[in-house]
Design an enzyme around this catalytic site. Structure first.
Site, PDB file in Angstrom:
ATOM      1  N   ASP A   1       0.813  -1.209   0.000  1.00  0.00           N
ATOM      2  CA  ASP A   1       0.000   0.000   0.000  1.00  0.00           C
ATOM      3  C   ASP A   1       0.848   1.262   0.000  1.00  0.00           C
ATOM      4  O   ASP A   1       1.868   1.345   0.688  1.00  0.00           O
ATOM      5  CB  ASP A   1      -0.900  -0.006   1.246  1.00  0.00           C
ATOM      6  CG  ASP A   1      -1.855   1.163   1.283  1.00  0.00           C
ATOM      7  OD1 ASP A   1      -2.739   1.222   0.401  1.00  0.00           O
ATOM      8  OD2 ASP A   1      -1.724   2.019   2.173  1.00  0.00           O
TER       9      ASP A   1
ATOM     10  N   GLU B   1       1.294  -0.107  -4.894  1.00  0.00           N
ATOM     11  CA  GLU B   1       0.350   0.930  -5.294  1.00  0.00           C
ATOM     12  C   GLU B   1       1.085   2.276  -5.264  1.00  0.00           C
ATOM     13  O   GLU B   1       1.338   2.821  -4.190  1.00  0.00           O
ATOM     14  CB  GLU B   1      -0.847   0.975  -4.343  1.00  0.00           C
ATOM     15  CG  GLU B   1      -1.841   2.080  -4.698  1.00  0.00           C
ATOM     16  CD  GLU B   1      -2.441   2.769  -3.479  1.00  0.00           C
ATOM     17  OE1 GLU B   1      -3.464   3.445  -3.654  1.00  0.00           O
ATOM     18  OE2 GLU B   1      -1.883   2.654  -2.370  1.00  0.00           O
TER      19      GLU B   1
END
Length: 491
Positions: free
Chosen positions: A231, A261
């Site tokens: 993340d 990400e």
């Protein structure tokens, strides 16, 4: 990863009933049969909102739904036991499991500390607004409900570089702790985008890094996952995950796949990051997502022939995980940029039926999003089946028009009846001449998407004139494939 497919197996508004891990287990065999080879599961550890937490408000990474903390024992998705059972059940069914790793921010601290700080501007984190004052920061994470099980490590201000709340004055802001610096190896949005939310982990602090590595090894030993979704990598010092992944892979004794990400539509930033981390991970193709959005909202004036030009899959395909939407882009979320329904089948055809990139299917597109009255994407299950069984062979592109574009897969001997012609348009209907190859000379091709009843008959060279309805995609396949598709899937 030839013709492998990943699914993000959650969306933001799943019911808060603790049954998601049970759902994963129950659907494991069906997912594999539908063409899903890997699933990315939501964050499995306790968030600050307890059983209401989607998982990105990190509280205790050692609590997988086992301890009475933050108002619940189970997480939103279920208990530790159900989670581990779901992982093993998915793997037994032949589906790899990727766990969501959220490390940048922590929330829901158990106590405060008085910390000397300076305040930075929100749109320029290098600009000091005032300094030499003290705030009361939520930085003490003691995990009283866990009582030291698995780890007795507790977090304090030493492990963090800043926060966005002063409990003393009840005032929000960007507060950098005295003696700390924002990492220079982060995205340049807001001049420096190290700080995102909550209390920001200081990756230059040896004790912080050591704690994250110790936890990572425990997590691998406990869960036995196959890889990671990482993340918010653009907010973390670039060298952190490269080193962390190296140590996790050494501990696991295998090459664990990882996708990060990095949320930016700018291809250059993604390529720069991949270079900085020595290609140790793949990245989600955010520029392609925004190309889909532009194509879907330009009233037929987008250049469909250039849709891959500035994408990651078009420039570094071996590092690209393509997607259409995710939990952040769905309606109501901070990064909401949901692809309009009419364009979704086109977008999925462009990531599922081509040879490059690892496509990721969104749970909300596969099952629908009841919270917003959104149904499943029509034809998505057909496209998944087509990818798994018949999207093989050489790829020839016909991206030679601003609206009506296509490509063919010529098939191969290893996959009987494989090969297809894909044609789509963001505007009015039309036809495109494309060549499948001489081995298909005289063959009848049918539209697996169900828009046309009559076949296209290829000429002696294997060429055909393949039509598409306005604003739609048609996938033309040999008659035996069409018959199988009709038997297996209702349009």
């Amino acid at each position: 990863m030839e013709n492998k497919t990943l699914m993000q197996y959650f969306e933001w508004y799943l019911p808060e009933n603790g049954l998601h891990w049970d759902r994963c287990l129950a659907q494991a065999k069906a997912l594999k049969a539908s063409g899903i080879d890997m699933v990315w599961l939501p964050p499995a550890y306790k968030g600050a909102a307890g059983s209401r937490s989607v998982g990105y408000d990190v509280y205790d990474t050692y609590d997988l739904g086992e301890f009475d903390q933050k108002g619940s024992t189970a997480t939103k998705y279920g208990t530790r036991e159900a989670y581990l059972k779901a992982v093993k059940g998915l793997q037994k069914a032949g589906v790899e499991v990727y766990t969501d790793i959220v490390l940048n921010q922590m929330m829901g601290a158990d106590g405060t500390e008085e910390v000397a700080a300076e305040e930075n501007a929100g749109n320029n984190r290098e600009l000091e607004l005032r300094d030499d004052f003290k705030i009361l920061a939520w930085t003490k994470f003691l995990f009283p409900g866990r009582k030291g099980k698995y780890s007795d490590f507790c977090w304090s201000a030493e492990n963090f570089s800043g926060t966005d709340w002063d409990e003393k004055t009840k005032k929000g802001g960007i507060y950098k702790f005295e003696g700390k610096e924002w990492s220079r190896q982060t995205d340049t949005e807001n001049v420096n985008y190290d700080y995102l939310m909550g209390v920001d982990l200081d990756m230059s602090c040896p004790k912080t890094v050591e704690a994250l590595e110790t936890w990572g090894r425990w997590y691998i030993d406990t869960v036995g996952m196959d890889g990671f979704r990482l993340d918010a990598v653009k907010h973390i010092s670039y060298d952190f995950y490269e080193n962390w992944l190296k140590k996790m892979r050494e501990h696991a004794g295998k090459e664990m796949f990882a996708v990060g990400e990095y949320w930016s539509p700018d291809l250059g930033r993604l390529l720069h990051y991949l270079d900085e981390v020595s290609g140790s991970m793949s990245l989600f193709d955010v520029p392609l997502h925004f190309a889909f959005l532009a194509a879907a909202t330009s009233n037929g004036n987008y250049d469909m022939g250039a849709i891959f030009r500035d994408s990651l899959v078009g420039n570094r395909p071996q590092c690209a995980v393509t997607f259409v939407d995710n939990h952040d882009t769905q309606p109501g979320q901070a990064l909401s940029s949901f692809i309009p329904a009419w364009f979704k089948p086109l977008a999925y055809a462009l990531i599922l039926l081509r040879k490059d990139g690892l496509p990721c299917v969104f749970y909300g597109d596969y099952y629908g999003i009841p919270h917003d009255g959104i149904g499943p994407v029509p034809g998505l299950r057909t496209l998944l089946r087509l990818r798994k069984k018949w999207a093989y062979g050489e790829q020839r592109d016909y991206l030679d028009d601003s609206s009506l574009v296509g490509f063919v897969r010529t098939g191969d001997e290893e996959h009987p009846d494989s090969g297809m012609a894909v044609v789509l348009t963001d505007s009015v209907e039309g036809k495109k001449v494309m060549e499948m190859g001489s081995r298909f000379a005289g063959a009848a091709f049918y539209d697996a998407m169900g828009h046309f009843d009559q076949p296209v008959i290829l000429d002696g060279e294997g060429k055909g004139e393949f039509p598409a309805r306005g604003g739609s995609v048609s996938v033309w396949v040999p008659e035996p494939v069409y018959r199988e598709i009709c038997l297996e899937i209702e349009f």
